[in-house]
Design a protein around this motif. Structure first.
Motif, PDB file in Angstrom:
ATOM      1  N   ASP A   1       0.797  -1.203   0.101  1.00  0.00           N
ATOM      2  CA  ASP A   1      -0.034  -0.044   0.100  1.00  0.00           C
ATOM      3  C   ASP A   1       0.881   1.200  -0.099  1.00  0.00           C
ATOM      4  OD1 ASP A   1       1.052   0.300   2.649  1.00  0.00           O
ATOM      5  OD2 ASP A   1      -0.835  -0.640   3.603  1.00  0.00           O
ATOM      6  N   ASN A   2       0.255   2.398   0.199  1.00  0.00           N
ATOM      7  CA  ASN A   2       1.100   3.458   0.182  1.00  0.00           C
ATOM      8  C   ASN A   2       2.133   3.729   1.468  1.00  0.00           C
ATOM      9  OD1 ASN A   2      -1.123   3.947   1.876  1.00  0.00           O
ATOM     10  ND2 ASN A   2      -0.990   6.214   2.032  1.00  0.00           N
ATOM     11  N   THR A   3       2.112   2.705   2.340  1.00  0.00           N
ATOM     12  CA  THR A   3       3.234   2.777   3.477  1.00  0.00           C
ATOM     13  C   THR A   3       4.533   2.297   3.094  1.00  0.00           C
ATOM     14  OG1 THR A   3       2.538   0.722   4.534  1.00  0.00           O
ATOM     15  CG2 THR A   3       1.227   2.898   5.046  1.00  0.00           C
ATOM     16  N   ASN A   4       4.493   1.437   1.860  1.00  0.00           N
ATOM     17  CA  ASN A   4       5.723   0.508   1.673  1.00  0.00           C
ATOM     18  C   ASN A   4       6.186   0.280   0.276  1.00  0.00           C
ATOM     19  OD1 ASN A   4       3.418  -1.355   0.897  1.00  0.00           O
ATOM     20  ND2 ASN A   4       3.622  -2.635   2.679  1.00  0.00           N
ATOM     21  N   CYS A   5       5.299   1.232  -0.630  1.00  0.00           N
ATOM     22  CA  CYS A   5       5.783   1.187  -2.158  1.00  0.00           C
ATOM     23  C   CYS A   5       5.394   2.370  -2.722  1.00  0.00           C
ATOM     24  CB  CYS A   5       5.062  -0.198  -2.834  1.00  0.00           C
ATOM     25  SG  CYS A   5       3.300   0.307  -3.142  1.00  0.00           S
ATOM     26  N   ASN A   6       6.039   2.558  -3.787  1.00  0.00           N
ATOM     27  CA  ASN A   6       5.665   3.718  -4.612  1.00  0.00           C
ATOM     28  C   ASN A   6       5.244   3.420  -6.083  1.00  0.00           C
ATOM     29  OD1 ASN A   6       6.087   5.915  -2.723  1.00  0.00           O
ATOM     30  ND2 ASN A   6       8.123   5.853  -3.330  1.00  0.00           N
ATOM     31  N   VAL A   7       4.427   4.093  -6.859  1.00  0.00           N
ATOM     32  CA  VAL A   7       4.080   3.711  -8.099  1.00  0.00           C
ATOM     33  C   VAL A   7       3.957   4.965  -8.786  1.00  0.00           C
ATOM     34  CG1 VAL A   7       2.072   3.053  -9.729  1.00  0.00           C
ATOM     35  CG2 VAL A   7       2.284   2.103  -7.110  1.00  0.00           C
ATOM     36  N   TYR A   8       4.743   4.834 -10.046  1.00  0.00           N
ATOM     37  CA  TYR A   8       4.886   5.982 -10.873  1.00  0.00           C
ATOM     38  C   TYR A   8       4.514   5.905 -12.336  1.00  0.00           C
ATOM     39  CZ  TYR A   8       8.764   7.288  -7.319  1.00  0.00           C
ATOM     40  OH  TYR A   8       9.103   7.521  -6.129  1.00  0.00           O
ATOM     41  N   ILE A   9       4.361   6.878 -13.094  1.00  0.00           N
ATOM     42  CA  ILE A   9       3.973   6.477 -14.654  1.00  0.00           C
ATOM     43  C   ILE A   9       5.268   7.347 -15.223  1.00  0.00           C
ATOM     44  CG2 ILE A   9       2.290   8.604 -14.390  1.00  0.00           C
ATOM     45  CD1 ILE A   9       1.119   7.546 -16.901  1.00  0.00           C
ATOM     46  N   SER A  10       5.755   6.770 -16.104  1.00  0.00           N
ATOM     47  CA  SER A  10       7.115   7.144 -17.060  1.00  0.00           C
ATOM     48  C   SER A  10       6.525   7.632 -18.443  1.00  0.00           C
ATOM     49  CB  SER A  10       8.439   6.318 -16.929  1.00  0.00           C
ATOM     50  OG  SER A  10       9.169   6.595 -17.871  1.00  0.00           O
ATOM     51  N   TYR A  11       6.620   8.781 -18.702  1.00  0.00           N
ATOM     52  CA  TYR A  11       6.044   9.058 -20.121  1.00  0.00           C
ATOM     53  C   TYR A  11       7.222   8.803 -21.230  1.00  0.00           C
ATOM     54  CZ  TYR A  11       2.246  12.041 -17.788  1.00  0.00           C
ATOM     55  OH  TYR A  11       1.357  12.392 -17.091  1.00  0.00           O
ATOM     56  N   ASP A  12       6.658   7.843 -22.111  1.00  0.00           N
ATOM     57  CA  ASP A  12       7.620   7.606 -23.174  1.00  0.00           C
ATOM     58  C   ASP A  12       7.976   8.820 -24.032  1.00  0.00           C
ATOM     59  OD1 ASP A  12       7.108   5.076 -22.265  1.00  0.00           O
ATOM     60  OD2 ASP A  12       6.357   4.348 -24.101  1.00  0.00           O
ATOM     61  N   GLY A  13       9.146   8.755 -24.637  1.00  0.00           N
ATOM     62  CA  GLY A  13       9.587   9.999 -25.326  1.00  0.00           C
ATOM     63  C   GLY A  13       9.851  11.332 -24.575  1.00  0.00           C
ATOM     64  N   GLU A  14       9.824  11.241 -23.115  1.00  0.00           N
ATOM     65  CA  GLU A  14      10.011  12.378 -22.157  1.00  0.00           C
ATOM     66  C   GLU A  14      11.115  11.796 -21.238  1.00  0.00           C
ATOM     67  OE1 GLU A  14       9.292  15.283 -22.953  1.00  0.00           O
ATOM     68  OE2 GLU A  14       7.510  15.395 -23.990  1.00  0.00           O
ATOM     69  N   PRO A  15      12.378  11.938 -21.344  1.00  0.00           N
ATOM     70  CA  PRO A  15      13.355  11.633 -20.735  1.00  0.00           C
ATOM     71  C   PRO A  15      13.309  12.086 -19.272  1.00  0.00           C
ATOM     72  CG  PRO A  15      14.429  12.278 -22.709  1.00  0.00           C
ATOM     73  CD  PRO A  15      12.906  12.774 -22.605  1.00  0.00           C
ATOM     74  N   THR A  16      12.770  13.126 -19.093  1.00  0.00           N
ATOM     75  CA  THR A  16      12.536  13.769 -17.590  1.00  0.00           C
ATOM     76  C   THR A  16      11.212  13.799 -16.941  1.00  0.00           C
ATOM     77  OG1 THR A  16      12.884  15.727 -18.479  1.00  0.00           O
ATOM     78  CG2 THR A  16      14.777  14.709 -17.789  1.00  0.00           C
ATOM     79  N   ALA A  17      10.274  13.079 -17.416  1.00  0.00           N
ATOM     80  CA  ALA A  17       8.683  13.095 -17.184  1.00  0.00           C
ATOM     81  C   ALA A  17       8.647  11.877 -16.338  1.00  0.00           C
ATOM     82  CB  ALA A  17       7.760  13.458 -18.272  1.00  0.00           C
ATOM     83  N   LEU A  18       8.515  11.970 -14.888  1.00  0.00           N
ATOM     84  CA  LEU A  18       8.362  10.664 -13.961  1.00  0.00           C
ATOM     85  C   LEU A  18       7.225  11.224 -13.086  1.00  0.00           C
ATOM     86  CD1 LEU A  18       9.241   7.626 -13.427  1.00  0.00           C
ATOM     87  CD2 LEU A  18      10.609   8.906 -11.568  1.00  0.00           C
ATOM     88  N   ALA A  19       6.152  10.919 -13.156  1.00  0.00           N
ATOM     89  CA  ALA A  19       5.103  11.386 -12.049  1.00  0.00           C
ATOM     90  C   ALA A  19       4.570  10.256 -11.105  1.00  0.00           C
ATOM     91  CB  ALA A  19       3.659  11.927 -13.008  1.00  0.00           C
ATOM     92  N   LEU A  20       4.534  10.861  -9.795  1.00  0.00           N
ATOM     93  CA  LEU A  20       4.211   9.816  -8.683  1.00  0.00           C
ATOM     94  C   LEU A  20       2.691   9.919  -8.867  1.00  0.00           C
ATOM     95  CD1 LEU A  20       5.085   8.115  -6.329  1.00  0.00           C
ATOM     96  CD2 LEU A  20       4.674  10.421  -4.775  1.00  0.00           C
ATOM     97  N   LEU A  21       1.949   8.666  -8.422  1.00  0.00           N
ATOM     98  CA  LEU A  21       0.605   8.400  -8.275  1.00  0.00           C
ATOM     99  C   LEU A  21       0.322   8.354  -6.811  1.00  0.00           C
ATOM    100  CD1 LEU A  21       0.963   7.332 -11.208  1.00  0.00           C
ATOM    101  CD2 LEU A  21      -0.842   5.708 -10.671  1.00  0.00           C
ATOM    102  N   ASP A  22       0.199   9.456  -6.238  1.00  0.00           N
ATOM    103  CA  ASP A  22       0.390   9.778  -4.822  1.00  0.00           C
ATOM    104  C   ASP A  22      -0.875   9.633  -4.014  1.00  0.00           C
ATOM    105  OD1 ASP A  22      -0.665  12.113  -6.175  1.00  0.00           O
ATOM    106  OD2 ASP A  22       0.639  13.478  -4.943  1.00  0.00           O
ATOM    107  N   ILE A  23      -2.099   9.385  -4.729  1.00  0.00           N
ATOM    108  CA  ILE A  23      -3.393   9.235  -4.100  1.00  0.00           C
ATOM    109  C   ILE A  23      -3.578   7.674  -3.620  1.00  0.00           C
ATOM    110  CG2 ILE A  23      -5.737   9.408  -4.084  1.00  0.00           C
ATOM    111  CD1 ILE A  23      -4.195  12.050  -3.840  1.00  0.00           C
ATOM    112  N   TYR A  24      -3.672   7.259  -2.887  1.00  0.00           N
ATOM    113  CA  TYR A  24      -3.952   5.766  -2.557  1.00  0.00           C
ATOM    114  C   TYR A  24      -5.333   5.737  -1.604  1.00  0.00           C
ATOM    115  CZ  TYR A  24      -3.733   1.114  -0.633  1.00  0.00           C
ATOM    116  OH  TYR A  24      -3.933  -0.368  -0.379  1.00  0.00           O
TER     117      TYR A  24
END
Length: 345
Positions: A254-277
């Motif tokens: 859950d949000n206490t022991n892991c992180n989930v990200y979305i990496s945008y293809d074609g954008e080398p520096t776009a990494l967003a955190l899915l910070d709602i649980y």
């Protein structure tokens, strides 16, 4: 009238048979009762082991500390700091004061963290989540994330004037600007979770100058008047219709022991955190349903358990009301995970 007494005689064989029947019924009921107490029904779910989250959090802070460079400069003279990844900091003479506002002389320790790629963003939990003035949280494209601080003999210093940040870049993007890290009143900004807010008073300009090795440095230049986290960014812009992205992680996480990200293809520096649980649905999501439908991306699940990274990387094309299910995970060392992230499109 006479009453006729009738005596019924029960044979020993009949009596023994009845005892046997009663005993058999008692034994059968006992077995059924005990069986119902000790046997799990096929529909019963065994308890799920909760994964430890302290090790994962400690690893993130350790990664930030390992990324920190400390360079001593003379606080009374014009000084430059050169980061290992190309960042340059220029401090004019007498740029520092102590907590009482008294000018500082002598050696000053400059702390610098520089982050230019997705792998380092992930390991340090420094995603490109930006907060709009209306509160919406959206994805940013980063030109570099930085932590900058100054101390003397372990005591925190303050700025007497702005200093210059120079970040290397192959090309200059006019939409890039400075963002400040907001920590939601966390006690230790260096260890806090950060969301980026645009500094509307700051400005960036293209820079071309000589570097520490005598070569030419091209990139962004801007003046900063505060210590802490700073980011060079622009807002990610995609005209396609948007939707909410949700991710279902493996049991025990859950949000206490892991992180989930979305990496945008074609954008080398776009990494967003899915910070709602949501603890009821046990789903991770981003804030406001702002993921473009048709976006090609990779979902990254990451944790640390028993001194190993536990991860999953899944290629996706975002659909309307997208729910991504992560069913299997793998383990890796830190260096192996870095290679995997940096190989993403």
């Amino acid at each position: 009238m006479k009453t006729k007494n009738t005596t019924i005689t029960v044979s020993n064989n009949t009596r023994n048979t009845k005892y046997k029947i009663v005993n058999f019924m008692f034994l059968t009921l006992s077995i059924l009762f005990l069986g119902s107490c000790n046997t799990n029904d096929d529909n019963d779910n065994p308890p799920v082991e909760t994964r430890d989250g302290l090790e994962f959090k400690a690893e993130i802070i350790e990664n930030r500390n390992e990324a920190k460079q400390i360079v001593d400069i003379n606080g009374s003279a014009n000084s430059e700091v050169y980061g290992t990844e190309g960042t340059i900091l220029y401090f004019p003479a007498n740029s520092f004061v102590d907590q009482n506002g008294i000018p500082v002389t002598g050696n000053v320790a400059i702390e610098l963290v520089e982050i230019y790629d997705k792998a380092k963003m992930l390991l340090t939990k420094m995603p490109t989540n930006g907060k709009r003035p209306n509160g919406d949280v959206e994805t940013l494209i980063s030109g570099g994330e930085f932590y900058i601080n100054a101390t003397q003999a372990g005591e925190q210093l303050e700025l007497a004037n702005a200093f210059q940040l120079i970040a290397p870049a192959e090309t200059f993007d006019n939409e890039m600007t400075l963002f400040n890290g907001q920590n939601n009143n966390c006690d230790d900004e260096f260890e806090c979770d950060i969301v980026w807010e645009e500094d509307e008073e700051a400005d960036l300009e293209p820079i071309q100058r000589e570097g520490p090795d005598g070569g030419v440095v091209n990139g962004y230049g801007g003046f900063i008047s505060n210590f802490g986290w700073t980011n060079i960014d622009r807002w990610y812009n995609d005209p396609r219709p948007k939707t909410l992205l949700q991710v279902d992680v493996p049991e025990g996480y859950d949000n206490t022991n892991c992180n989930v990200y979305i990496s945008y293809d074609g954008e080398p520096t776009a990494l967003a955190l899915l910070d709602i649980y949501d603890p009821e649905t046990e789903l991770f999501s981003e804030h406001y349903g702002l993921i473009p439908i048709g976006l090609e991306a990779h979902i990254i699940f990451v944790s640390v358990q028993n001194s190993e990274y536990v991860y999953a990387i899944q290629e996706v094309v975002i659909e309307e009301d997208h729910i991504e299910v992560i069913e299997t995970t793998s383990t890796a060392t830190e260096s192996q995970l870095i290679d995997l992230i940096n190989e993403l499109p």
